[in-house]
Scaffold this motif. Sequence first.
Motif, short mmCIF file in Angstrom:
data_model
loop_
_atom_site.label_atom_id
_atom_site.label_comp_id
_atom_site.label_asym_id
_atom_site.label_seq_id
_atom_site.Cartn_x
_atom_site.Cartn_y
_atom_site.Cartn_z
N GLU A 126 -3.41 -2.06 4.46
CA GLU A 126 -3.69 -1.21 5.62
C GLU A 126 -3.08 0.17 5.45
O GLU A 126 -3.74 1.19 5.64
N ALA B 56 -5.00 3.80 4.78
CA ALA B 56 -4.83 4.90 5.73
C ALA B 56 -4.32 6.15 5.02
O ALA B 56 -4.82 7.27 5.28
N LEU C 255 -10.99 1.52 8.58
CA LEU C 255 -10.14 2.66 8.94
C LEU C 255 -10.93 3.96 8.91
O LEU C 255 -10.68 4.86 9.72
#
Length: 372
Positions: free
Chosen positions: A89, A93, A225
């Motif tokens: 994650e 990002a 994302l």
Amino acid sequence: MATKIRILLVDDSAVIRRLLTDVLSGDPTLEVADTAANGRIALTKLATVKPDLVILDVEMPEMDGLETLTEIRKRQPRLPVIMFSSLTERGAAVTLEALALGANDYVAKPSNSGNMSTALQRVRDELIPRIKTFCRDVLAPIPAPAAERPPAFKAWPTPASTPVSAPRSTPVPLAPRLRQRVDVITIGLSTGGPNALAALLPQLSAQLPVPIVIVQHMPPIFTRLLAERLATQSALSVAEGTAGEILRPGQIRIAPGGSHMIVERQGAQVRLQLNQDEPENSCRPAVDVLFRSVAEVYRGNALAVIMTGMGQDGLRGCEAIQQTGGSILAQDEASSVVWGMPGAVVKAGLADGQIALPQLAREILARVRVGR
């Protein structure tokens, strides 16, 4: 004799530095000129190493990838930089932020699980073509044709477009086509895509009367994302596509990484479906898969937009859209980070026109208004 591409490899892991050096050194046109364990060390080596390209880890002590990239762009704005990020994650990002700050592209690190040999082969297959694309001029003693050379990094806005009626960068005459009502917009893109979408989608009206379906070549997590990031910038509803979801006007749906996305007609409704079929053009999701399904469902009422990206995914899908009477726009060379995907469509004579990125939204909206 062609000069080797000199690479500065920046990663805090000695194991990764060793593995990547072995992978890259196996290609006779590449040379790992030096390595650095963090961004601060890398910056001290830029002037002496004089790399043609930097491979930059995202997370490092002392100076991380984003800080290092920002400083590289101040010192050498044209130096190609490929981010090397983890499939997490946070890794996703930060990678999206790095692309927004001017990184040319990214490659995901091999995971700790599974077959390391297979993982390294994947990195080799993804990383080496990118290096050679961004450093083509280093290898070619005679400059390659302009259509084959990606421009160095440049911030948006890009140069103004030539009009649709005067396409550039192609000797193929583009025959005029009768414009039909547009009921769906389908977009395919890869390298340079996140920034291109960030420039395009906010220009589209919140009252857009048709849905938009997109394939952006990215792995899982990254696409979610990306959709979330774009949702904060656009007046339209942006999200990853989900299986069984009804397509509605004013919605933008992005194919999830790791899955092909298609459209299916069920009565009066059109729904999204996802599948795990074999990759096409080494991609899943693949632009060709989505475009073919759009051609089958929407026939002549589809508008395809093929944008910046390596390779030629989308070419066969554009053929299907043209054969069923749909329209095709290609991003022009000057505003593309890599003109592989749109260039293949233009060279095949499939595009109705080539449009620079800053003018693309206006052309899309003009076509959507036809028949309404």
